[in-house]
Design a protein around this motif. Structure first.
Motif, PDB file in Angstrom:
ATOM      1  N   VAL A 252       0.977  -1.708  -0.183  1.00 11.71           N
ATOM      2  CA  VAL A 252       0.034   0.064  -0.088  1.00 11.71           C
ATOM      3  C   VAL A 252       1.060   1.580  -0.115  1.00 11.71           C
ATOM      4  CG1 VAL A 252      -1.799   1.154   1.299  1.00 11.71           C
ATOM      5  CG2 VAL A 252      -1.638  -0.764   1.548  1.00 11.71           C
ATOM      6  N   CYS A 253       0.472   2.789  -1.178  1.00 14.43           N
ATOM      7  CA  CYS A 253       1.091   3.784  -0.832  1.00 14.43           C
ATOM      8  C   CYS A 253       0.056   5.005  -0.832  1.00 14.43           C
ATOM      9  CB  CYS A 253       1.834   3.558  -2.410  1.00 14.43           C
ATOM     10  SG  CYS A 253       1.485   3.564  -3.619  1.00 14.43           S
ATOM     11  N   LEU A 254       0.035   5.980  -1.471  1.00 14.70           N
ATOM     12  CA  LEU A 254      -0.986   6.866  -1.499  1.00 14.70           C
ATOM     13  C   LEU A 254      -1.754   6.591  -2.598  1.00 14.70           C
ATOM     14  CD1 LEU A 254      -2.304   9.334  -0.779  1.00 14.70           C
ATOM     15  CD2 LEU A 254       0.422  11.090  -2.116  1.00 14.70           C
ATOM     16  N   GLY A 255      -0.482   6.565  -4.000  1.00 17.64           N
ATOM     17  CA  GLY A 255      -0.975   7.002  -5.300  1.00 17.64           C
ATOM     18  C   GLY A 255      -2.188   5.512  -5.964  1.00 17.64           C
ATOM     19  N   ASN A 256      -1.056   4.563  -5.507  1.00 19.33           N
ATOM     20  CA  ASN A 256      -1.016   2.680  -5.882  1.00 19.33           C
ATOM     21  C   ASN A 256      -0.435   3.127  -7.437  1.00 19.33           C
ATOM     22  OD1 ASN A 256      -3.342   0.755  -6.908  1.00 19.33           O
ATOM     23  ND2 ASN A 256      -1.316   0.436  -6.634  1.00 19.33           N
ATOM     24  N   ILE A 257      -0.067   4.022  -7.382  1.00 19.90           N
ATOM     25  CA  ILE A 257       0.997   3.918  -9.183  1.00 19.90           C
ATOM     26  C   ILE A 257       2.256   4.180  -9.106  1.00 19.90           C
ATOM     27  CG2 ILE A 257      -1.188   5.625 -10.718  1.00 19.90           C
ATOM     28  CD1 ILE A 257       0.710   7.959  -9.803  1.00 19.90           C
ATOM     29  N   CYS A 258       3.001   4.732  -8.211  1.00 19.29           N
ATOM     30  CA  CYS A 258       4.507   4.114  -8.180  1.00 19.29           C
ATOM     31  C   CYS A 258       5.148   3.428  -7.403  1.00 19.29           C
ATOM     32  CB  CYS A 258       5.157   5.644  -7.621  1.00 19.29           C
ATOM     33  SG  CYS A 258       4.921   7.488  -8.384  1.00 19.29           S
ATOM     34  N   ARG A 259       4.870   3.091  -6.009  1.00 22.21           N
ATOM     35  CA  ARG A 259       5.832   2.365  -5.213  1.00 22.21           C
ATOM     36  C   ARG A 259       5.286   0.941  -4.528  1.00 22.21           C
ATOM     37  NH1 ARG A 259       5.711   6.807  -0.208  1.00 22.21           N
ATOM     38  NH2 ARG A 259       3.919   7.752  -1.481  1.00 22.21           N
ATOM     39  N   SER A 260       3.916   1.426  -4.327  1.00 20.90           N
ATOM     40  CA  SER A 260       2.626  -0.165  -4.312  1.00 20.90           C
ATOM     41  C   SER A 260       3.756  -0.918  -6.034  1.00 20.90           C
ATOM     42  CB  SER A 260       1.349  -0.204  -3.625  1.00 20.90           C
ATOM     43  OG  SER A 260       1.234   0.669  -4.357  1.00 20.90           O
TER      44      SER A 260
ATOM     45  N   SER B  69      -7.483   7.924  -3.388  1.00 19.09           N
ATOM     46  CA  SER B  69      -8.379   7.339  -4.782  1.00 19.09           C
ATOM     47  C   SER B  69      -8.132   8.455  -6.063  1.00 19.09           C
ATOM     48  CB  SER B  69      -9.933   7.867  -4.604  1.00 19.09           C
ATOM     49  OG  SER B  69     -10.328   9.361  -4.703  1.00 19.09           O
ATOM     50  N   ARG B  70      -7.611   9.086  -6.076  1.00 15.08           N
ATOM     51  CA  ARG B  70      -6.916  10.389  -7.402  1.00 15.08           C
ATOM     52  C   ARG B  70      -6.421   9.437  -8.948  1.00 15.08           C
ATOM     53  NH1 ARG B  70      -2.126  14.462  -7.000  1.00 15.08           N
ATOM     54  NH2 ARG B  70      -2.326  15.558  -9.147  1.00 15.08           N
ATOM     55  N   HIS B  71      -6.460   8.024  -8.207  1.00 15.75           N
ATOM     56  CA  HIS B  71      -5.488   7.561  -9.545  1.00 15.75           C
ATOM     57  C   HIS B  71      -6.588   6.053  -9.408  1.00 15.75           C
ATOM     58  CE1 HIS B  71      -2.225  10.174 -10.449  1.00 15.75           C
ATOM     59  NE2 HIS B  71      -2.365  10.357  -8.615  1.00 15.75           N
ATOM     60  N   VAL B  72      -7.198   5.814  -9.768  1.00 16.20           N
ATOM     61  CA  VAL B  72      -8.050   4.584  -9.420  1.00 16.20           C
ATOM     62  C   VAL B  72      -8.495   4.101 -10.870  1.00 16.20           C
ATOM     63  CG1 VAL B  72     -10.318   3.514  -8.767  1.00 16.20           C
ATOM     64  CG2 VAL B  72      -9.627   4.819  -7.343  1.00 16.20           C
TER      65      VAL B  72
ATOM     66  N   PRO C  13      10.898   6.725   0.200  1.00 15.18           N
ATOM     67  CA  PRO C  13      10.571   8.283  -0.635  1.00 15.18           C
ATOM     68  C   PRO C  13       9.614   8.246  -1.201  1.00 15.18           C
ATOM     69  CG  PRO C  13      12.608   6.627  -0.542  1.00 15.18           C
ATOM     70  CD  PRO C  13      12.228   5.979  -0.364  1.00 15.18           C
ATOM     71  N   ASP C  14       8.697   8.514  -2.057  1.00 11.26           N
ATOM     72  CA  ASP C  14       8.232   8.986  -2.378  1.00 11.26           C
ATOM     73  C   ASP C  14       8.829   9.705  -3.307  1.00 11.26           C
ATOM     74  OD1 ASP C  14       5.794   9.367  -4.540  1.00 11.26           O
ATOM     75  OD2 ASP C  14       4.454  11.137  -2.448  1.00 11.26           O
ATOM     76  N   PRO C  15       8.776   8.455  -4.712  1.00  6.65           N
ATOM     77  CA  PRO C  15       9.692   9.407  -5.747  1.00  6.65           C
ATOM     78  C   PRO C  15       8.598   9.906  -6.636  1.00  6.65           C
ATOM     79  CG  PRO C  15       9.008   7.012  -6.420  1.00  6.65           C
ATOM     80  CD  PRO C  15       8.059   7.348  -5.258  1.00  6.65           C
ATOM     81  N   TYR C  16       7.606  10.567  -6.848  1.00 10.34           N
ATOM     82  CA  TYR C  16       6.528  10.866  -7.791  1.00 10.34           C
ATOM     83  C   TYR C  16       6.983  12.350  -8.091  1.00 10.34           C
ATOM     84  CZ  TYR C  16       1.750  12.074  -9.472  1.00 10.34           C
ATOM     85  OH  TYR C  16       0.619  13.000 -10.602  1.00 10.34           O
ATOM     86  N   TYR C  17       7.362  13.111  -7.027  1.00 10.10           N
ATOM     87  CA  TYR C  17       8.148  14.600  -7.445  1.00 10.10           C
ATOM     88  C   TYR C  17       9.281  14.307  -8.679  1.00 10.10           C
ATOM     89  CZ  TYR C  17       3.179  15.956  -6.034  1.00 10.10           C
ATOM     90  OH  TYR C  17       2.021  15.843  -6.339  1.00 10.10           O
ATOM     91  N   GLY C  18      10.318  13.760  -8.550  1.00 11.67           N
ATOM     92  CA  GLY C  18      11.640  13.259  -8.838  1.00 11.67           C
ATOM     93  C   GLY C  18      11.406  13.494 -10.459  1.00 11.67           C
TER      94      GLY C  18
END
Ligand code: 4NP
Length: 144
Positions: free
Chosen positions: A2-10, A35-38, A116-121
């Protein structure tokens, strides 16, 4: 996983753990607390890093973590402390709570280190995430 968006880490964690287990014995899935990336595909950078390591995660689709997941899974690995808090908000019993653990505590016991959340890097952040998750998943299967 589980992560926040379910598009990068998880999605990476799901792909990595799936590649190390017998799918007839162990069911692996991932979800996001948000729920943003469901319904979305994994981030292209996660797809690229997975591919570089021989994994195809492109068919995964984002879904949101729900209280029902406590019934369907024995263990719930969260990527960071904020994910942990959000997952625990949906727990109903102490047995639910005990299922939830920070995935990097596999490598660094009791240190509560975040993935670490890689989304913005840039892409290098995704390489780092991959390596950490790969190490953590090796330890998960060793103890199964
Ligand atoms: P993830 O990364 O939790 O590893 O999937 C993120 C993806 C999207 C966002 C934040 C983190 N976002 O703000 O949309």
């Amino acid at each position: 996983m589980v992560c926040l968006g379910n598009i990068c880490r998880s999605p990476l964690a799901e792909g990595i753990l799936k590649s190390k287990v017998d799918s007839s014995q162990v069911y692996v899935d991932s979800a996001g607390t948000g729920s943003r990336h469901v319904g979305h595909s994994p981030d292209p950078r996660s797809i690229e890093v997975a591919k570089k390591n021989g994994l195809d995660i492109s068919q995964q689709r984002g879904r949101q973590f729900s209280a029902e997941d406590f019934e369907n899974f024995d263990r719930i690995f969260v990527m960071d402390i904020s994910n942990k808090e959000n997952v625990l908000k949906l727990s109903r019993t102490s047995a639910d709570k005990q299922k939830v653990e920070l995935i990097l505590n596999q490598i660094f016991p009791n240190e509560n280190v975040d993935v670490p959340d890689p989304y913005y890097g840039g892409i290098s952040g995704f390489d780092t995430v991959y390596d950490k998750l790969d190490q953590a998943c090796d330890l998960i299967i060793k103890k199964l």
